[in-house]
Each structure stands twice: as C-alpha cells, then as structure tokens.
Design an enzyme around this catalytic site. Structure first.
Site, mmCIF file in Angstrom:
data_model
loop_
_atom_site.group_PDB
_atom_site.id
_atom_site.type_symbol
_atom_site.label_atom_id
_atom_site.label_comp_id
_atom_site.label_asym_id
_atom_site.label_seq_id
_atom_site.Cartn_x
_atom_site.Cartn_y
_atom_site.Cartn_z
ATOM 1 N N TRP A 41 -31.961 -10.614 -41.365
ATOM 2 C CA TRP A 41 -31.262 -11.765 -40.765
ATOM 3 C C TRP A 41 -32.261 -12.739 -40.164
ATOM 4 C CZ3 TRP A 41 -26.495 -13.847 -39.311
ATOM 5 C CH2 TRP A 41 -26.516 -14.707 -38.205
ATOM 6 N N ASN A 43 -32.281 -16.442 -37.676
ATOM 7 C CA ASN A 43 -31.644 -17.641 -37.110
ATOM 8 C C ASN A 43 -32.711 -18.619 -36.632
ATOM 9 O OD1 ASN A 43 -31.076 -15.271 -35.062
ATOM 10 N ND2 ASN A 43 -30.925 -17.019 -33.732
ATOM 11 N N ASP A 44 -32.716 -19.037 -35.413
ATOM 12 C CA ASP A 44 -33.504 -20.207 -34.997
ATOM 13 C C ASP A 44 -34.963 -20.238 -35.462
ATOM 14 O OD1 ASP A 44 -31.268 -20.001 -33.435
ATOM 15 O OD2 ASP A 44 -32.333 -19.815 -31.551
ATOM 16 N N PHE A 106 -36.089 -13.328 -27.763
ATOM 17 C CA PHE A 106 -35.293 -14.506 -28.113
ATOM 18 C C PHE A 106 -36.192 -15.722 -28.392
ATOM 19 C CE2 PHE A 106 -30.644 -13.965 -26.507
ATOM 20 C CZ PHE A 106 -30.498 -12.852 -27.300
ATOM 21 N N ARG A 167 -32.862 -19.556 -20.959
ATOM 22 C CA ARG A 167 -33.579 -19.159 -22.180
ATOM 23 C C ARG A 167 -34.106 -20.349 -22.990
ATOM 24 N NH1 ARG A 167 -28.154 -17.655 -23.190
ATOM 25 N NH2 ARG A 167 -27.116 -18.889 -24.805
ATOM 26 N N GLU A 221 -28.635 -24.682 -25.689
ATOM 27 C CA GLU A 221 -29.524 -23.732 -26.349
ATOM 28 C C GLU A 221 -30.665 -24.505 -27.020
ATOM 29 O OE1 GLU A 221 -26.678 -21.166 -28.717
ATOM 30 O OE2 GLU A 221 -27.356 -19.741 -27.207
HETATM 31 C C1 FRU Z 1 -29.544 -20.068 -30.494
HETATM 32 C C2 FRU Z 1 -29.719 -18.755 -29.767
HETATM 33 C C3 FRU Z 1 -30.707 -18.906 -28.630
HETATM 34 C C4 FRU Z 1 -31.252 -17.532 -28.469
HETATM 35 C C5 FRU Z 1 -31.276 -17.026 -29.891
HETATM 36 C C6 FRU Z 1 -31.018 -15.568 -30.042
HETATM 37 O O1 FRU Z 1 -29.125 -19.939 -31.802
HETATM 38 O O2 FRU Z 1 -28.475 -18.290 -29.308
HETATM 39 O O3 FRU Z 1 -30.167 -19.460 -27.461
HETATM 40 O O4 FRU Z 1 -32.523 -17.520 -27.888
HETATM 41 O O5 FRU Z 1 -30.299 -17.754 -30.595
HETATM 42 O O6 FRU Z 1 -31.254 -15.135 -31.335
#
Ligand code: FRU
Length: 503
Positions: A41, A43-44, A106, A167, A221
């Site tokens: 997976w 994400n960011d 994170f 965060r 975020e």
């Molecule tokens: C944004 C988020 C961040 C966090 C991360 C966790 O997509 O929710 O705020 O650090 O993804 O994977």
C-alpha cells in the site's frame, strides 16, 4: 547504526517486497507512467527532494498488504521524475514513539543540511492514553541508510492541541533559519503551527502560522508552505470541508513574527483523487508538486480504493505538476515537461480542426494510456454542452462535460467502472475567451484533466477494464469545434524492478 529491532523491521519489509514484486509487476492494472510502490500500500508523498544529484521520493508505505497499516517510509530515486528505482525501505516503525499498530512512521518531509539529508516525520504511539503523535528526526549521509535521532521525539503537541491532531511536519529553510509547519487542531478548528530551529534537532514554537475559523475544517493534513515568485503558498488537505480534497492559499509570510497573510485561495484539484501533495524545488528552480492519487473513507464521495488490492498493491501518485501563479495570484498546474518525453511521436493523432455534430470517435494509441491536448473554439462552437467519453465500452465510461451555457465543467464517473462514484464539478470561466485549452493525461487507472492553462484540474481514478478504450466526443445540439488536437500514446515506463540488494 540502526538498532536491532529496526534492522529486523527493515529486513522483514524488504524481504516481503522482494518476494512479491515480480507478481505485483505482472498486474494488468499497473499504471504505465505514474509512480507506484513496488507492492503493498502507498499513500502520501513524503520528503520529495533533490539530493546528491538525484530526485528522491519517500512515501507512506505498508510493504506487507495492499491496505493502510504499519506505516513505513518507502524510498525511490530518479534522474528525471519519470523513471524510478526502488531503494530499500527508509524508515520502519521500531521505537516506542512510533509503535502504534495502526500508525507507525507518519508523513513528513526532508531537508539537506551540510551534505546530510534530514527526515522529519510524525511518530505515532499509544501507551494507554490514546493516539499520540510527535515529531521525530532521522538522517542519511549516503541516501540509503537511515539513522533515527536518539533524542526523538523532538516535538510534542503543545497544551490545548489534542495529541492525535499534531502531525505532518513540513520543513524549509528561510532567512538563515529552519522552519517547520505542522498540522494541528485547537478547539475543534484546524491550525498550522510554526516552529524554528538552527540545527533541525531543537525546535522552538514561533507562532500559529495560519488557522481556520471553522470555515476551513478541523484539521489540515500534510501542510506544505513554499515561496513562489514574490508570494508564499500554503497548501493543505483539509478535513471536514466537504468534497474539498486539497486547497491552496496565496499571500505574504512575515517570517519574523511567524504569520501568514492569505490573499487568494482556491482548489489545487477539483477531482476526488488528489490528496496530501508535497512539492519540491528542482535544480532549475521549478516548483513541482506531487499528490497521492486517492482519498480516504471519511470523504463524502468515497467508495473504496478499487480492485488493485487483489493483485497485491494499492496506490499511485498523480503526474508531477509544475506549479506557478497567474497574474491574479491563482495557482496554475501543468504536467512537468519531462512527461512529454514519454509521448510516442511516431503514433501521433492530429487534427488541425474537427467539427463534431453529434458524435465522433477518436483514436489515440490503445485508448488506455495516452496524452491528449486540444482547444475548444468557443466562437465557432454552438453546442450548449459537449462531452468527451473516455475509457468507454461504447456505452458507459468516464464522462467529461463542458457545460458552456452554465459555465461548468463536470467529470462524471458514476457509470465508469463499477467501483468509483461521484461527479466532480467546477466553475469554468469563459468570460472574454475565444478558446479553451484542454490537456488530459490518461493511464490504466487514472484520468487527469488540466483546463484553462492549468487553472482548473480534476484528477480521478477510473478502474475500468482494459477492454474499455473507446474515446468519443458527443454533442446533443449544435456543433462542437475543436482545434489543434494532438494525441500521443504514452510509452510505458518499465515497472521498476527491485534494484536493491538485501543486506
Ligand atoms: C494524510 C495522512 C496524514 C498521515 C498519513 C498517515 O493522507 O492521513 O495526515 O500522516 O496520512 O498515513
């Protein structure tokens, strides 16, 4: 040196990826020219940076399953932001300040100081008092091996800021100091907190850089904050503001007092699949922004992340975009020029002029992965509304609609692929214009639409089967007149084989 626990965690993750990467690479749903992880997976985007002669991308990564959990920092390098090599995992959750099983390391960012690359990220833990987010530091000298700072965490949530809303630090250098902007919340409203440091290890609170009075949600975020020309741009992904996935504010930065004064705001992207972008400065001084091409289950239009998990992976980034400001201080986004090198010039589709009365079938490459540009001749067009159907089986597909009468642009995917839902809509300023330029980057599971010189962008995922490849213009009344249409199939960037040795 990493401690034993961390070495074990890194090894487990790297071995797992190595064991599964070739079966993941065989997935027919893999994007052909967008950045993806080697499996699992993602994400960011985290810590996008040019360091020691190469671009480095780090990203939120769960190597073990195609679902969000156990956040690591994945790592890849590139010479051109297009062709990537995957490197071993940079950060694995190993310490007590990042050991939350539904958390880990994170999002955060990176910065170079004295030849060393520093990673500043959020550690997440729970020691019986709820979710605790703190800011932590790690570094690398060789760009491959990372060391976590013994003094972590370097920042804890200040009084009044809930520990689960603190965060995503974004670090930058300005005026001989380092600054860090962190997403936070106070009394249920989003804030961006500003800290400063001389050495990247000891941080002092400066001020609330900028805050929501309720209208911009309860948490920002992944804040990003960077200069563009004479101005400063603040970008964030706000929680609790309806369908808005990513917004920008342009204004002035008083670095001495630590305050940002926004003058203009807007949507970075009107689509549903563009979130938590980060930007970097290229050696030739372009500001390039990259977003995660997906969204979260708390978002109003959300259905799920699509079918790719069945093949052991989930997640991709959008096409890197160069961002600039126009004369009215609005953000303009365009695919970076490097993308053009993937156009298959020998298989170009070209129409100097095209008049569509009811329907016109267009052929561009295999209809699955291509780059299409054209202009709508607004003076010659008499249709009140025009549609472009993409990734279609002949009946249904992703529908891009230009509603000239109501000055609205719509991207409708409700009937596109059986997975995705939602119609994204944006106002379309036609005043004083004789033509409207359009660019569309289509890949196996995404469509990114750039209109009006990049002032309006809609990014959407579309998990249609590969057989759905028809491209068709449609008008219900009158005529649509298109000019200077060019379309190119995109050459696939080889799925980056794992280039690292396991140690
Ligand atoms: C944004 C988020 C961040 C966090 C991360 C966790 O997509 O929710 O705020 O650090 O993804 O994977």
């Amino acid at each position: 040196m990493n401690n034993r626990k961390e070495q074990q965690m890194l090894r487990r993750g790297n071995e797992f990826i190595a064991a599964h990467a070739s079966s993941v690479a065989a997935s027919v749903l893999r994007q052909r020219y967008h950045f993806m992880g080697p499996g699992g997976w993602i994400n960011d985007p985290n810590g996008l940076v040019f360091f020691r002669g190469q671009y480095h991308f780090f990203y939120q990564f769960n190597p073990f399953e195609p679902f969000w959990s156990h956040m690591h920092w994945g790592h890849a390098v590139s010479d051109d932001l297009i062709h990537w090599k995957h490197l071993p995992i940079a950060l694995a959750p190993s310490e007590e300040y990042e050991c939350h099983p539904r958390g880990g390391c994170f999002s955060g960012s990176t910065i170079e100081k004295d030849g060393r690359l520093y990673l500043i990220y959020t550690g997440t833990s729970n020691h019986g008092n709820g979710f605790v987010q703190t800011q932590c530091v790690a570094w690398t000298d060789d760009g491959i091996n990372f060391v976590k700072y013994e003094g972590n965490p370097v920042l804890r949530a200040p009084q009044g800021v809930p520990t689960d809303f603190f965060r995503d630090p974004k670090v930058f250098e300005y005026g001989g100091k380092y600054f860090l902007v962190c997403g936070a919340q106070r009394e249920g409203r989003a804030q961006a907190l500003l800290y400063s440091s001389q050495d990247l290890l000891q941080w002092e609170f400066v001020n609330v850089l900028f805050e929501s009075r309720g209208e911009w949600g309860f948490m920002w975020e992944c804040p990003d904050f960077f200069p563009l020309g004479e101005k400063w741009v603040f970008v964030c992904s706000p929680m609790g503001v309806g369908e808005r996935t990513c917004v920008y504010f342009v204004g002035d930065f008083d670095a001495e007092r630590g305050r940002f004064f926004p003058q203009v705001n807007g949507e970075v992207d009107w689509g549903f699949d563009f979130y938590a972008p980060q930007s970097l400065q290229t050696p030739d001084n372009r500001r390039v922004m990259v977003g995660w091409a997906n969204g979260w289950d708390w978002m109003p239009f959300w259905k799920d992340w699509g079918p790719t998990w069945r093949d052991g992976w989930c997640g991709a980034f959008g096409v890197p975009r160069q961002v600039t400001l126009d004369e009215s201080l609005h953000l303009v986004s365009k695919p970076i020029a490097e993308i053009n090198t993937l156009r298959d010039l020998g298989k170009k589709t070209e129409h100097a002029s095209l008049a569509v009365d009811s329907t016109y079938k267009l052929n561009v490459g295999d209809g699955v992965s291509y780059d299409l540009s054209f202009e709508v001749d607004l003076e010659a067009t008499s249709a009140s509304c025009a549609e472009l159907l993409l990734r279609s089986d002949g009946e249904e597909g992703l529908r891009i609609q230009w509603d000239f009468d109501n000055a609205e642009l719509r991207v409708e995917r409700d009937r596109a692929d059986g997975w995705s839902t939602g119609v994204s809509r944006s106002p379309l300023c036609l005043m004083g214009k004789s033509q409207l330029d359009v660019r569309i980057c289509v890949d196996v599971c995404s469509v990114e639409l750039f209109v009006d010189g990049g002032r309006i962008v809609h990014s959407m995922n579309d998990f249609a089967p590969l057989e759905n490849k028809e491209i068709r213009f449609k008008v219900a009344d009158g005529q649509l007149v298109i000019k200077n249409l060019t379309g190119y199939p995109m050459k696939a960037v080889a799925d980056p084989a794992l280039t690292f040795e396991l140690h």
